[in-house]
Design an enzyme around this catalytic site. Structure first.
Site, PDB file in Angstrom:
ATOM      1  N   LEU A  75       0.833  -1.206   0.000  1.00 34.94           N
ATOM      2  CA  LEU A  75       0.000   0.000   0.000  1.00 34.94           C
ATOM      3  C   LEU A  75       0.862   1.249   0.000  1.00 34.94           C
ATOM      4  O   LEU A  75       1.828   1.342   0.766  1.00 34.94           O
ATOM      5  CB  LEU A  75      -0.905   0.015   1.237  1.00 34.94           C
ATOM      6  CG  LEU A  75      -1.584   1.350   1.571  1.00 34.94           C
ATOM      7  CD1 LEU A  75      -2.627   1.716   0.507  1.00 34.94           C
ATOM      8  CD2 LEU A  75      -2.218   1.316   2.965  1.00 34.94           C
ATOM      9  N   SER A  76       0.517   2.218  -0.834  1.00 36.46           N
ATOM     10  CA  SER A  76       1.104   3.558  -0.814  1.00 36.46           C
ATOM     11  C   SER A  76       2.622   3.478  -1.007  1.00 36.46           C
ATOM     12  O   SER A  76       3.086   3.018  -2.043  1.00 36.46           O
ATOM     13  CB  SER A  76       0.712   4.260   0.490  1.00 36.46           C
ATOM     14  OG  SER A  76       1.014   5.624   0.447  1.00 36.46           O
ATOM     15  N   ALA A  77       3.419   3.902  -0.016  1.00 32.86           N
ATOM     16  CA  ALA A  77       4.865   3.750  -0.143  1.00 32.86           C
ATOM     17  C   ALA A  77       5.239   2.278  -0.294  1.00 32.86           C
ATOM     18  O   ALA A  77       6.190   1.932  -1.001  1.00 32.86           O
ATOM     19  CB  ALA A  77       5.571   4.354   1.063  1.00 32.86           C
TER      20      ALA A  77
END
Length: 393
Positions: free
Chosen positions: A146-148
C-alpha cells in the site's frame, strides 16, 4: 524529526477513533525472522506461517504504508486470516524509524531501489531465507503493498522480476518515477511524471531479465488526495508495454459493485487487472461484512464493500476462486529458471561495498542538501509529511 513522526501517529490514532492501536500492537500475529543476510537496507523482517502449512506452499510478501507496521497492516488487511484459510506463508518487511521517520519505505532513493542494493536487496534476502527455511514454492512468490509499500512493490517487481509470479500495487506509484524527496511529493500529486517511454525504459533497465514477466494487479481510489490516481494509469502503461498488450482492456466487468478492467495475452491468460474504486480515498479496500469478511477498519484501511486482499489472492491463484467468475483463471507462476542452491549462502555474505549496517546505526536517507535550513523549511517538511500521511490537505 522523531517528534514529527510521533505527532503523525497520534493524529492518525485520533482520526481512527478510540479503537485504534498504534503500531499494530493491538493484534500482532507475526513473529520475527532471525538473521537473513547482510541486510544493507537495515529493515526488520516479520513472518506468519500457518501451523498446517502444506509442502511447497506459496509465499506472499506484504509491504505496509507510511506510519504503519507489518502487524498493523496485517491486522487491517486480513492477510494472515486468509493465509490460515488457504495455506500460504507471509513475509512482512518492516521499515525502521532510523531509515525513514514516518516508516515509509524509501521507494524514491536510488541506493534503496536498485537490484542488489539497499532496501530492495534486504527484501530479496528475506524472501530467500523464508523460502529456504520453509521449503516454499519458488514459482509462487507474490508481492503486494500500500502507498509507499505499493511503490516499493513496483521497485521489487522491476528489480527482481524473475523472482515473482505476480504483484499487486495499491495506491502506489510506478517504478522510476522519482529520485528525490521533492520529486516524490510532486509525483504523488500527479505532477511532472516521466513520459510513458521513460517509465518503460526504467522498468526494462532495472534488471537483466528478458521475460516472461509477472502479472500485475492495480488498485486505486478515484478520490485519492494523497497519491493521485493518474499513477495507476502510469503503472498500467508501464507494464502493458513490457507485456506487449494493447492499450484497450480485453474486457471490463463489475465485481462486488466495482469496475474491473482486464488485459489478457493471446492465450487468454489474465496478465493485468485494474480496480478503480469509485469514491474511495487513500487506502486499502476492505470488505468487513458477511461470511467472507477480512481485516479491520483503521487508518488507510477502508471498508468499501470489496476485499482487495481476497481478490488479489484469487487473481494470483492462491485463494479459492469465485465460482461465477474466477473458475477459469490460471494460477500465477513465476517463469524464472531454478535458482542455484548456493543463492542463500551468497546472500548471507555481505557484498563488497555493502556493509552489514545494524538498525541502530543506519541514518535517514535524506541527503544534507535536502534538509531544512530554516524554521520555514522545517514547517514545510512537517506539512508535507502530514499530507503524505493523509492527515492534512
Amino acid at each position: 524529526m522523531r517528534k514529527i513522526s510521533d505527532t503523525i501517529t497520534r493524529l492518525a490514532a485520533l482520526r481512527a477513533g478510540p479503537g485504534f492501536q498504534s503500531n499494530g500492537q493491538g493484534h500482532d500475529r507475526l513473529s520475527d525472522l532471525g538473521d537473513f543476510g547482510s541486510n544493507p537496507g537495515a529493515l526488520r523482517a516479520r513472518i506468519y506461517v500457518p501451523d498446517d502449512l502444506p509442502e511447497a506452499a506459496p509465499l506472499v510478501v506484504v509491504l505496509h504504508g507510511c506510519t504503519q507496521t507489518g502487524a498493523g497492516y496485517d491486522d487491517g488487511s486480513g492477510w494472515s486470516q486468509l493465509a490460515d484459510q488457504e495455506g500460504f506463508a507471509l513475509l512482512f518487511p518492516e521499515q525502521q524509524r532510523a531509515n525513514n521517520p514516518n516508516l515509509c519505505f524509501n521507494w524514491f532513493v536510488p541506493s534503496d531501489t536498485k537490484r542488489n542494493g539497499g532496501e530492495a536487496l534486504s527484501i530479496r534476502q528475506m524472501i530467500e531465507a523464508v523460502v529456504v527455511e520453509y521449503g516454499l514454492d519458488r514459482g509462487r512468490i507474490l508481492i503486494t503493498g500500500l502507498s509507499a509499500g505499493g511503490a516499493m512493490t513496483s521497485v521489487m517487481l522491476a528489480c527482481y522480476p524473475e523472482v515473482f509470479a505476480g504483484g499487486a500495487i495499491i495506491a502506489g506509484l510506478p517504478y522510476g518515477s522519482a529520485k528525490t524527496i521533492p520529486e516524490a511529493f510532486d509525483r504523488m500529486r500527479g505532477h511532472g511524471a516521466p513520459s510513458e517511454r521513460q517509465l518503460q525504459k526504467a522498468l526494462r533497465d532495472a534488471s537483466p531479465h528478458k521475460g516472461p514477466w509477472p502479472s500485475i494487479s492495480v488498485w486505486h481510489g478515484s478520490t485519492d488526495q494523497t497519491v493521485a490516481s493518474c499513477n495507476a494509469d502510469a503503472i498500467i502503461a508501464q507494464w502493458r508495454a513490457i507485456h506487449g498488450l494493447d492499450a484497450r482492456p480485453t474486457r471490463s466487468e463489475t465485481v462486488d459493485g466495482h469496475r474491473r478492467h482486464v488485459w489478457c495475452n493471446a492465450k487468454g491468460q489474465e496478465l493485468i487487472e485494474e480496480y478503480r474504486i469509485a469514491g474511495m480515498g487513500h487506502g486499502t479496500p476492505l470488505d468487513t461484512a458477511g461470511d467472507a469478511a477480512l481485516g479491520a477498519v483503521g487508518p488507510f484501511m477502508l471498508n468499501v464493500g470489496i476485499s482487495s486482499t481476497r481478490h488479489i489472492a484469487r487473481f494470483w491463484g492462491v485463494a479459492k476462486p469465485c465460482v461465477e467468475r474466477d473458475a477459469k483463471v490460471k494460477p500465477a507462476r513465476a517463469n524464472n529458471e531454478s535458482l542455484a542452491a548456493s543463492f542463500a549462502r551468497a546472500f548471507s555474505t555481505p557484498k563488497v561495498g555493502v556493509p552489514n549496517v545494524p538498525h541502530s546505526e543506519k541514518r535517514a536517507n535524506t541527503p544534507p542538501s535536502q534538509k531544512p535550513d530554516s524554521a520555514a523549511g522545517l514547517r514545510k517538511v512537517i506539512e508535507e509529511a502530514l499530507r503524505s500521511a493523509g492527515l492534512m490537505h
